[in-house]
Design an enzyme around this catalytic site. Structure first.
Site, PDB file in Angstrom:
ATOM      1  N   THR A  19      -6.495   9.728  -8.967  1.00  0.00           N
ATOM      2  CA  THR A  19      -5.675   8.368  -9.263  1.00  0.00           C
ATOM      3  C   THR A  19      -5.981   7.424  -8.056  1.00  0.00           C
ATOM      4  O   THR A  19      -5.805   5.978  -8.317  1.00  0.00           O
ATOM      5  CB  THR A  19      -4.349   8.697  -9.313  1.00  0.00           C
ATOM      6  OG1 THR A  19      -3.998   9.176  -8.083  1.00  0.00           O
ATOM      7  CG2 THR A  19      -3.883   9.580 -10.407  1.00  0.00           C
ATOM      8  N   HIS A  76      -2.583 -14.829   7.610  1.00  0.00           N
ATOM      9  CA  HIS A  76      -2.841 -13.287   7.101  1.00  0.00           C
ATOM     10  C   HIS A  76      -2.993 -12.345   8.390  1.00  0.00           C
ATOM     11  O   HIS A  76      -2.581 -11.468   8.454  1.00  0.00           O
ATOM     12  CB  HIS A  76      -4.157 -13.134   6.201  1.00  0.00           C
ATOM     13  CG  HIS A  76      -3.778 -14.016   5.116  1.00  0.00           C
ATOM     14  ND1 HIS A  76      -2.841 -13.759   4.070  1.00  0.00           N
ATOM     15  CD2 HIS A  76      -4.568 -15.273   4.500  1.00  0.00           C
ATOM     16  CE1 HIS A  76      -2.945 -14.779   3.187  1.00  0.00           C
ATOM     17  NE2 HIS A  76      -3.905 -15.554   3.394  1.00  0.00           N
TER      18      HIS A  76
HETATM   19  C1  RB5 Z   1      -6.097  16.343  -7.822  1.00  0.00           C
HETATM   20  O1  RB5 Z   1      -6.079  17.236  -9.068  1.00  0.00           O
HETATM   21  C2  RB5 Z   1      -5.114  15.051  -7.952  1.00  0.00           C
HETATM   22  O2  RB5 Z   1      -4.056  15.262  -7.549  1.00  0.00           O
HETATM   23  C3  RB5 Z   1      -5.752  14.083  -6.889  1.00  0.00           C
HETATM   24  O3  RB5 Z   1      -7.044  13.824  -6.783  1.00  0.00           O
HETATM   25  C4  RB5 Z   1      -5.121  12.748  -6.748  1.00  0.00           C
HETATM   26  O4  RB5 Z   1      -5.016  12.296  -8.091  1.00  0.00           O
HETATM   27  C5  RB5 Z   1      -3.671  12.644  -6.055  1.00  0.00           C
HETATM   28  O5  RB5 Z   1      -3.210  11.642  -5.849  1.00  0.00           O
END
Ligand code: RB5
Length: 142
Positions: free
Chosen positions: A68, A134
């Site tokens: 993510t 900033h």
């Molecule tokens: C791994 O599966 C996943 O949890 C990691 O890549 C990430 O998305 C965590 O924030």
């Protein structure tokens, strides 16, 4: 300009694509792993490796990625010399540099298509920090 790259297995594909974009831009980089998408690894370990490398060259930049982008950006930002921005579009990439002087760009490998990733990288590395008010705000981080 030098860029250190690090990812877990979830960010491996975007790390590989980011290298192609950096090649096109003529920006040199060092790939700190991981080296495949099939072996599960822990993203804080790769954030730490990147952090140690950035300590040796505080003018360098980083790109990190996990599934993510959330976990590895959180882990990267635990290190005081890192200002890591998780970017999902060109505007966040531009402002992360112009206003936050971000030195590490984070991606979610399962979140974005290559065209967006390319735009973000190009924008991030072509935008200068604006300084001024900033700078004052960033100094308050520590
Ligand atoms: C791994 O599966 C996943 O949890 C990691 O890549 C990430 O998305 C965590 O924030």
């Amino acid at each position: 300009m030098k860029v250190f790259l690090a990812s877990d297995h979830g960010g491996f594909c975007v790390k590989e694509y980011a290298k192609q974009v950096l090649d096109d831009l003529g920006i040199s980089y060092v790939d700190l792993g991981t080296n495949n998408a099939s072996q599960s690894v822990d993203y804080p370990d790769f954030a730490l490796i990147l952090s140690e490398h950035l300590k040796t060259d505080l003018n360098a930049f980083g790109i990190v990625a996990c599934g993510t982008g959330i976990g590895i950006s959180m882990a990267a930002n635990r290190h005081k010399h890192i200002r890591c921005a998780l970017c999902h579009d060109q505007t966040s990439a531009r402002l992360a540099r112009a206003h936050n002087n971000a030195n590490v760009l984070a991606f979610g490998g399962r979140m974005l298509g290559n065209a967006v990733i390319q735009d973000i990288i190009k924008t991030f590395f072509s935008t200068e920090f604006e300084g001024g008010r900033h700078e004052r705000r960033i100094l308050k981080f520590s």
